[in-house]
Every structure is written in C-alpha cells, then in structure tokens.
Design a protein around this motif. Structure first.
Motif, PDB file in Angstrom:
ATOM      1  N   ALA A  56       0.614  -1.053  -0.073  1.00 14.04           N
ATOM      2  CA  ALA A  56      -0.090   0.010   0.117  1.00 14.04           C
ATOM      3  C   ALA A  56       0.743   1.215   0.075  1.00 14.04           C
ATOM      4  O   ALA A  56       0.538   2.326  -0.486  1.00 14.04           O
ATOM      5  N   SER A  57       2.120   1.051   0.773  1.00 10.49           N
ATOM      6  CA  SER A  57       3.027   2.167   0.732  1.00 10.49           C
ATOM      7  C   SER A  57       4.503   1.609   0.810  1.00 10.49           C
ATOM      8  O   SER A  57       4.806   0.759   1.193  1.00 10.49           O
ATOM      9  N   SER A  58       5.210   2.261   0.001  1.00  7.65           N
ATOM     10  CA  SER A  58       6.813   1.893  -0.075  1.00  7.65           C
ATOM     11  C   SER A  58       7.435   2.680   0.796  1.00  7.65           C
ATOM     12  O   SER A  58       8.685   2.456   0.988  1.00  7.65           O
ATOM     13  N   GLN A  59       7.103   3.827   0.805  1.00  5.38           N
ATOM     14  CA  GLN A  59       8.117   4.887   1.557  1.00  5.38           C
ATOM     15  C   GLN A  59       7.646   5.179   2.952  1.00  5.38           C
ATOM     16  O   GLN A  59       8.684   5.698   3.646  1.00  5.38           O
ATOM     17  N   VAL A  60       6.618   5.227   3.209  1.00  5.06           N
ATOM     18  CA  VAL A  60       6.011   5.463   4.674  1.00  5.06           C
ATOM     19  C   VAL A  60       5.718   4.350   5.313  1.00  5.06           C
ATOM     20  O   VAL A  60       4.805   3.506   4.629  1.00  5.06           O
ATOM     21  N   ASN A  61       6.093   4.417   6.596  1.00  5.14           N
ATOM     22  CA  ASN A  61       5.539   3.317   7.516  1.00  5.14           C
ATOM     23  C   ASN A  61       5.253   3.910   9.044  1.00  5.14           C
ATOM     24  O   ASN A  61       5.862   4.766   9.212  1.00  5.14           O
ATOM     25  N   ASP A  62       4.436   3.354   9.718  1.00 11.32           N
ATOM     26  CA  ASP A  62       3.875   3.793  10.758  1.00 11.32           C
ATOM     27  C   ASP A  62       4.175   2.703  12.027  1.00 11.32           C
ATOM     28  O   ASP A  62       3.594   2.521  12.879  1.00 11.32           O
ATOM     29  N   CYS A  63       5.064   2.098  11.852  1.00 10.96           N
ATOM     30  CA  CYS A  63       5.487   0.741  12.624  1.00 10.96           C
ATOM     31  C   CYS A  63       6.902   0.937  13.128  1.00 10.96           C
ATOM     32  O   CYS A  63       7.806   1.594  12.845  1.00 10.96           O
ATOM     33  N   GLY A  64       6.822   0.205  14.487  1.00 18.88           N
ATOM     34  CA  GLY A  64       7.960   0.260  15.299  1.00 18.88           C
ATOM     35  C   GLY A  64       8.215  -1.235  15.565  1.00 18.88           C
ATOM     36  O   GLY A  64       7.410  -2.259  15.006  1.00 18.88           O
ATOM     37  N   HIS A  65       9.153  -1.838  15.877  1.00 22.34           N
ATOM     38  CA  HIS A  65       9.573  -2.939  16.353  1.00 22.34           C
ATOM     39  C   HIS A  65       8.742  -3.811  17.315  1.00 22.34           C
ATOM     40  O   HIS A  65       8.699  -5.135  17.147  1.00 22.34           O
ATOM     41  N   ASN A  66       7.801  -3.204  17.815  1.00 18.72           N
ATOM     42  CA  ASN A  66       6.902  -3.553  18.560  1.00 18.72           C
ATOM     43  C   ASN A  66       5.849  -4.444  17.524  1.00 18.72           C
ATOM     44  O   ASN A  66       4.962  -5.281  18.083  1.00 18.72           O
ATOM     45  N   GLU A  67       6.025  -4.212  16.501  1.00 16.70           N
ATOM     46  CA  GLU A  67       4.889  -4.689  15.462  1.00 16.70           C
ATOM     47  C   GLU A  67       5.616  -5.273  14.417  1.00 16.70           C
ATOM     48  O   GLU A  67       5.123  -5.628  13.457  1.00 16.70           O
ATOM     49  N   ASP A  68       6.827  -6.050  14.711  1.00 14.86           N
ATOM     50  CA  ASP A  68       7.362  -7.074  13.692  1.00 14.86           C
ATOM     51  C   ASP A  68       6.717  -8.057  13.327  1.00 14.86           C
ATOM     52  O   ASP A  68       6.319  -8.712  14.356  1.00 14.86           O
ATOM     53  N   ALA A  69       6.796  -8.740  12.259  1.00 19.91           N
ATOM     54  CA  ALA A  69       5.943  -9.723  11.764  1.00 19.91           C
ATOM     55  C   ALA A  69       6.857 -11.099  11.803  1.00 19.91           C
ATOM     56  O   ALA A  69       8.191 -10.799  11.697  1.00 19.91           O
ATOM     57  N   GLY A  70       6.394 -12.071  11.698  1.00 22.03           N
ATOM     58  CA  GLY A  70       7.338 -13.344  11.577  1.00 22.03           C
ATOM     59  C   GLY A  70       6.522 -14.507  11.162  1.00 22.03           C
ATOM     60  O   GLY A  70       5.275 -14.243  10.871  1.00 22.03           O
ATOM     61  N   ALA A  71       6.949 -15.758  11.222  1.00 22.61           N
ATOM     62  CA  ALA A  71       6.314 -16.875  10.473  1.00 22.61           C
ATOM     63  C   ALA A  71       7.031 -17.985  11.175  1.00 22.61           C
ATOM     64  O   ALA A  71       8.053 -18.057  11.525  1.00 22.61           O
ATOM     65  N   VAL A  72       6.041 -19.025  11.448  1.00 22.92           N
ATOM     66  CA  VAL A  72       6.470 -20.359  11.889  1.00 22.92           C
ATOM     67  C   VAL A  72       6.519 -21.172  10.495  1.00 22.92           C
ATOM     68  O   VAL A  72       5.332 -21.487  10.209  1.00 22.92           O
ATOM     69  N   CYS A  73       7.486 -21.897  10.125  1.00 28.21           N
ATOM     70  CA  CYS A  73       7.424 -22.427   8.828  1.00 28.21           C
ATOM     71  C   CYS A  73       7.430 -23.936   8.881  1.00 28.21           C
ATOM     72  O   CYS A  73       7.787 -24.589   9.982  1.00 28.21           O
ATOM     73  N   THR A  74       7.022 -24.665   8.145  1.00 25.10           N
ATOM     74  CA  THR A  74       7.043 -26.117   8.246  1.00 25.10           C
ATOM     75  C   THR A  74       7.800 -26.816   6.840  1.00 25.10           C
ATOM     76  O   THR A  74       7.972 -26.014   6.014  1.00 25.10           O
ATOM     77  N   GLY A  75       8.207 -27.830   7.032  1.00 26.37           N
ATOM     78  CA  GLY A  75       8.962 -28.461   6.155  1.00 26.37           C
ATOM     79  C   GLY A  75      10.499 -27.879   6.463  1.00 26.37           C
ATOM     80  O   GLY A  75      10.818 -27.097   7.262  1.00 26.37           O
ATOM     81  N   LEU A  76      11.506 -28.544   6.084  1.00 26.46           N
ATOM     82  CA  LEU A  76      12.757 -28.274   6.149  1.00 26.46           C
ATOM     83  C   LEU A  76      13.455 -27.834   4.971  1.00 26.46           C
ATOM     84  O   LEU A  76      13.496 -28.536   4.060  1.00 26.46           O
ATOM     85  N   PRO A  77      14.760 -26.916   5.170  1.00 27.58           N
ATOM     86  CA  PRO A  77      15.631 -26.774   4.122  1.00 27.58           C
ATOM     87  C   PRO A  77      16.292 -27.686   3.758  1.00 27.58           C
ATOM     88  O   PRO A  77      17.782 -27.380   3.286  1.00 27.58           O
ATOM     89  N   ILE A  78      16.452 -28.804   4.574  1.00 23.84           N
ATOM     90  CA  ILE A  78      17.378 -30.030   4.398  1.00 23.84           C
ATOM     91  C   ILE A  78      16.640 -31.395   4.048  1.00 23.84           C
ATOM     92  O   ILE A  78      15.397 -31.079   4.423  1.00 23.84           O
ATOM     93  N   ARG A  79      17.257 -32.090   3.251  1.00 24.60           N
ATOM     94  CA  ARG A  79      16.574 -33.390   3.106  1.00 24.60           C
ATOM     95  C   ARG A  79      17.455 -34.505   2.648  1.00 24.60           C
ATOM     96  O   ARG A  79      18.736 -34.169   2.314  1.00 24.60           O
ATOM     97  N   LEU A  80      16.972 -35.883   2.807  1.00 24.63           N
ATOM     98  CA  LEU A  80      17.859 -36.990   2.409  1.00 24.63           C
ATOM     99  C   LEU A  80      17.310 -37.771   1.191  1.00 24.63           C
ATOM    100  O   LEU A  80      15.945 -37.642   1.234  1.00 24.63           O
ATOM    101  N   THR A  81      18.030 -38.469   0.315  1.00 26.34           N
ATOM    102  CA  THR A  81      17.385 -38.898  -0.614  1.00 26.34           C
ATOM    103  C   THR A  81      16.377 -40.125  -0.224  1.00 26.34           C
ATOM    104  O   THR A  81      15.634 -40.500  -1.178  1.00 26.34           O
ATOM    105  N   ASN A  82      16.491 -40.630   0.850  1.00 24.13           N
ATOM    106  CA  ASN A  82      15.638 -41.632   1.306  1.00 24.13           C
ATOM    107  C   ASN A  82      14.950 -41.104   2.593  1.00 24.13           C
ATOM    108  O   ASN A  82      15.468 -40.130   3.110  1.00 24.13           O
ATOM    109  N   THR A  83      13.848 -41.710   3.126  1.00 23.28           N
ATOM    110  CA  THR A  83      13.459 -41.213   4.291  1.00 23.28           C
ATOM    111  C   THR A  83      14.379 -40.802   5.457  1.00 23.28           C
ATOM    112  O   THR A  83      14.231 -39.708   5.899  1.00 23.28           O
TER     113      THR A  83
END
Length: 192
Positions: free
Chosen positions: A66-93
């Motif tokens: 919605a805006s690229s230059q102006v924001n009204d946020c401080g670090h008390n409003e930092d966004a985050g994510a809890v991811c699933t799956g891993l950035p590592i794998r084995l060729t078998n289970t």
C-alpha cells in the motif's frame, strides 16, 4: 534490503504472507503467521509496511504494498512466521545423500571435515533421535546442482544445521564425487 537487515511490519500480516516467506526460504509453507514482535523486537529499519500478498508470490518483494516509503510501525509490530518443512532433506526417508536448500536451489554438501557431529545435528533437526553413520558419495549416488557447503564444523549441539560454521566450496576442490550422506535412527525424538 540495500545490504541492511531489517524487519517487516505486521499490519494486515497473515498466513498468506507467512507462506510466501517460508517458501522463499526453502520450507514447504507456514504453520502460522506471528505479530507484535513474537520472536523479539528486531533491529534496523522496518523495511516493509502494509504488504499485500495473495500467497502465490515467489518472494515477499513480489507482493504489492500500500505504501513503499512511509510506515507507521515500530519493532513492537515486527511480523514473523513459523515455517513447516525443512531446507534439508535426505534422498531416502531417514538416510541417503544430504541435500540442502540455499539461494533458491537444492544442492549438496562436500565431504571435507564431514563426521558424525554434523549428522547428529541434521538428524535431530529432522526429528530423529540419533545419527547412525555418515558416508561419502562412493556409498551413494552423486548429486547434481550446486555444491553449497564444505568444511562444515558442527559441535553436535546446534539446534539447526545452518548454525554450524561452514565455507563455500571451491569448484576445483569439491565435486559431486565428494557429496556426503548420512543415516539417522528410525526412532523419532519427542523433544527435538
């Protein structure tokens, strides 16, 4: 952004946004989106505010704003994510050639300094109770794509494989004939 780490504001932040971030990092998706500095207040600038993702984008920077230059946020409003799956794998289970996801591509790890300590970290990260053994490419088929890491030096106590120190391989010293693998115990751990 511009060579400086920063954060994203949680205004209108939801699972669609978290899914984009997690997929960009090599995970299969997001379990949940977090708000209000859930993982602690970040540092540096708040780079993005009012991000508008559909959930299908390949990068958070591909989402509208919605805006690229102006924001009204401080670090008390930092966004985050809890991811699933891993950035590592084995060729078998639970065993086989190790593949890691870095820079938007799956690739392999070179055998220099490879031992059971690295395998312990990987197995624990994947939810297995133990590491049985490590092996080299001669014990499995060589991989393809980039060779992302070499001289990985885990203590065995790290919670995440990418927390271990490593070097970027030299193409003259690491080839796919030097790809590593490992075998984890089949029992899952309850407190990994």
């Amino acid at each position: 952004m511009n060579g400086v780490w920063g954060t994203v504001c949680d205004d209108d932040w939801d699972l669609r946004h978290a899914n984009v971030v997690c997929r960009e990092l090599g995970y299969s998706g997001a379990r949940r989106a977090t708000k209000k500095g859930h993982f602690g207040r970040g540092q540096g600038p708040v780079w993005l505010d009012d991000v508008r993702c559909t959930g299908a984008e390949s990068s958070l920077f591909s989402c509208g704003r919605a805006s690229s230059q102006v924001n009204d946020c401080g670090h008390n409003e930092d966004a985050g994510a809890v991811c699933t799956g891993l950035p590592i794998r084995l060729t078998n289970t639970y065993s086989g050639r190790l593949e890691v996801y870095r820079g938007g591509k799956w690739g392999t790890v070179c055998e220099e300094r490879w031992d059971i300590l690295e395998a312990r970290v990987i197995c624990r990260q994947m939810g297995y109770a133990s590491a049985i053994r490590v092996f080299r490419a001669r014990d499995t088929s060589p991989g393809g794509g980039p060779i992302h890491m070499t001289q990985v030096n885990c203590t065995g106590n790290e919670a995440d494989f990418f927390s271990c120190p490593f070097n970027v391989p030299d193409k003259r010293t690491c080839t796919h004939a030097m790809d590593v693998g490992l075998e984890c115990g089949t029992a899952h751990c309850s407190d990994c």
